[in-house]
Design an enzyme around this catalytic site. Structure first.
Site, short mmCIF file in Angstrom:
data_model
loop_
_atom_site.label_atom_id
_atom_site.label_comp_id
_atom_site.label_asym_id
_atom_site.label_seq_id
_atom_site.Cartn_x
_atom_site.Cartn_y
_atom_site.Cartn_z
N HIS A 29 6.54 8.41 0.38
CA HIS A 29 5.79 8.91 0.80
C HIS A 29 5.35 8.16 2.78
CE1 HIS A 29 1.41 8.17 3.63
NE2 HIS A 29 1.33 9.54 3.37
N ASN A 30 5.41 6.43 2.51
CA ASN A 30 6.13 6.00 3.69
C ASN A 30 7.07 6.13 4.33
OD1 ASN A 30 3.50 5.45 2.62
ND2 ASN A 30 3.80 3.08 3.29
N LYS A 82 4.21 6.62 -3.05
CA LYS A 82 3.17 6.42 -1.82
C LYS A 82 4.35 5.07 -1.20
CE LYS A 82 0.08 4.55 0.60
NZ LYS A 82 0.54 3.34 1.51
N GLY A 105 -5.08 4.32 5.61
CA GLY A 105 -5.39 3.43 6.53
C GLY A 105 -6.43 2.78 6.51
N SER A 133 -3.41 6.13 0.49
CA SER A 133 -3.19 5.89 1.70
C SER A 133 -4.13 6.37 2.58
CB SER A 133 -1.85 6.94 1.86
OG SER A 133 -1.26 7.43 3.25
N MET A 141 -8.94 -2.98 4.71
CA MET A 141 -8.90 -2.33 3.76
C MET A 141 -9.38 -2.42 3.00
SD MET A 141 -7.01 0.45 4.29
CE MET A 141 -5.80 1.43 3.45
N GLY A 142 -9.44 -3.19 2.11
CA GLY A 142 -10.00 -3.40 0.53
C GLY A 142 -12.16 -3.87 0.96
N GLU A 170 6.80 9.15 6.17
CA GLU A 170 5.91 9.15 7.39
C GLU A 170 7.36 8.88 8.32
OE1 GLU A 170 3.35 5.74 8.55
OE2 GLU A 170 2.14 6.77 6.37
#
Length: 483
Positions: free
Chosen positions: A189-190, A186, A131, A129, A14-15, A193
């Site tokens: 949101h998950n 967030k 991925g 968000s 991700m980073g 999901e």
């Protein structure tokens, strides 16, 4: 050497992808990883980009950043964030901005915000968000911080975010609220999901174990549904998953994957927060429980033998032909489509209702129309449906729950009968559909003026003298039940 505009700590997938995203927007980015070898490898792979530079110590990172410094941490949530802050803070000065882009628990973010504010620094808890692909090409971003910090970060965040809207130019980022607001949004949101994915899994179960459909046939249905009101990233990938073949065996990929689902905790946090705030989110919570249940593989395998012979689904998989005519099958598939849409509305209603209560509790002033807009692209639950969610909140100001939306009320009224048939059929055939059924119960309970809690209150008063209210006069009352 020119000072970098932003620093990034943590070069896991991700980073690393977020750093590349920043660089692709001509934002001079300075990267650092605790393990120098990872930094070296990143620079070997991507260092030809003139907008990417490397630091091999935190001191070097801080020295090479323009003031006020802006540093994004893309590291594992939890103690690692506190440890990094403890090392980083002594190197910073008042006005510097530290951004946590991981999935941190919102209460931790509130605590860290208070700590840095006392030092004259800004802390941003930012939900990210989408991925690894979203991080690289454009995520949905949910920053929680002071407005002062957001104004300084806005040009960068808008540049790297996903874009939505008819013109494809609306940034999927907005100011969410103070301290833990971004990470809370967030988290929810998950949670949504989790529910969305479990609803799809429930529908898949009925297709496979009641209708006896093979993966290729199911894929065609999901493709068709993706052209209508269910159009979304999750529906799109469901069709792709069902078409994928295992390279080793040639079997459908979905058939060689063990039915044990993992989780990282954000769904559980959503349910825990809902319990603390007294908000009903049964579909989200059932989706969490479904993953817990999936991990009981040995017990489930043993119990299937114990209860063999009970009324289970007639499936092509176990050598029986599903007893449906083509016309009946077509009607059931239409019921399934309507049920999935109706249940999806209820799952989102639960999540937005929870955010509304949290907003009042923590003083965040969350804007639901804005939140649904920034979820339209870049994130996992991106969907055409979110345009209608945003419009509903914008047109009906102060709407308490999405079920009050005039637009969605029509869909729920039309879908209720088929939804009931689907859940009843699944129960009759012994197929668990926890998300579909909990969403239906949520809808039926919420739209019922006179429920069954009168019996609960009578019981509480009977065994504990907890009192009750009456329908015909004001006040609290107690009955001597045993005469």
């Amino acid at each position: 050497m020119q000072k970098a505009k932003i620093g990034l700590i943590g070069l896991a997938v991700m980073g690393a992808n977020l750093a590349r995203n920043l660089a692709s927007k001509n934002i001079l980015t300075l990267v650092f990883n605790r393990t120098a070898a990872k930094t070296e490898q990143f620079m070997r792979d991507f260092g030809t980009d003139p907008c990417l530079q490397a630091a091999y110590s935190l001191e070097e990172l801080v020295e090479k950043l323009e003031r006020p410094r802006k540093i994004i941490m893309m590291i594992q949530a939890g103690p690692a964030v506190d440890a990094m802050l403890d090392t980083l803070i002594p190197l910073l000065e008042a006005g510097d901005i530290v951004i946590d882009g991981g999935n941190s628990y919102f209460e931790d973010t509130r605590r860290r915000s208070e700590k840095l504010a006392a030092l004259g620094m800004e802390f941003v808890g930012m939900g990210v968000s989408g991925g690894e692909e979203g991080a690289l090409h454009g995520p949905s971003l949910m920053p929680g911080c002071s407005r002062k910090a957001y104004v300084q970060l806005e040009p960068v965040l808008q540049a790297i975010s996903a874009k939505a809207g008819d013109d494809g130019k609306e940034p999927c980022v907005a100011y969410i609220g103070t301290d833990g607001a971004g990470h809370y949004v967030k988290m929810v949101h998950n949670g949504i999901e989790y529910a969305d994915m479990q609803l799809i899994a429930d529908v898949y179960s009925i297709m496979r174990h009641v209708l006896g459909m093979e993966p290729e046939e199911m894929a065609a249905v999901w493709d068709e549904w993706n052209n209508g009101e269910l159009s979304s990233y999750l529906v799109e990938i469901t069709a792709a998953i069902l078409r994928k073949k295992d390279a080793e065996t040639g079997r459908p990929m979905v058939d060689v994957i063990l039915d044990v689902a993992k989780q990282k905790g954000t769904g559980r946090w959503t349910s825990m927060s809902a319990l603390e705030l007294g908000v009903a989110v049964p579909t989200i919570t059932e989706a969490v429980f479904a993953r817990n249940m999936s991990c009981c593989k040995e017990e489930r395998t043993a119990l299937e033998k114990v209860y063999a012979g009970m009324a289970l689904a007639e499936t092509a998989c176990c050598g029986k032909k599903a007893a449906f005519t083509p016309e009946e099958k077509a009607r059931l598939l239409e019921d399934l489509r309507c049920s999935l849409y109706a249940a999806k509305i209820c799952a989102y209603a639960q999540g937005f209702n929870l955010m509304g209560t949290a907003s009042e509790t923590f003083g965040w002033d969350l804007r639901m129309d804005q939140i649904s807009k920034i979820w339209r692209n870049g994130c996992i639950i991106r969907a055409r449906f979110l345009d209608d969610v945003s419009d509903s909140f914008a047109k009906q100001a102060g709407m308490k729950n999405l079920l009050f939306s005039d637009f969605f009320a029509d869909a729920l009224k039309k879908g209720r009968a088929g939804w009931g048939r689907v859940v009843a059929l699944a129960a009759e055939r012994g197929v668990s559909v926890v998300a579909l059924s909990s969403a239906l119960s949520y809808f039926d309970a919420y739209r019922t003026a006179n429920g069954n809690a009168n019996m609960l209150q009578a019981q509480r008063d009977y065994f504990g003298a907890h009192t009750y209210q009456r329908v015909d006069k004001e006040g609290s009352f107690h009955t001597e039940w045993m005469e």
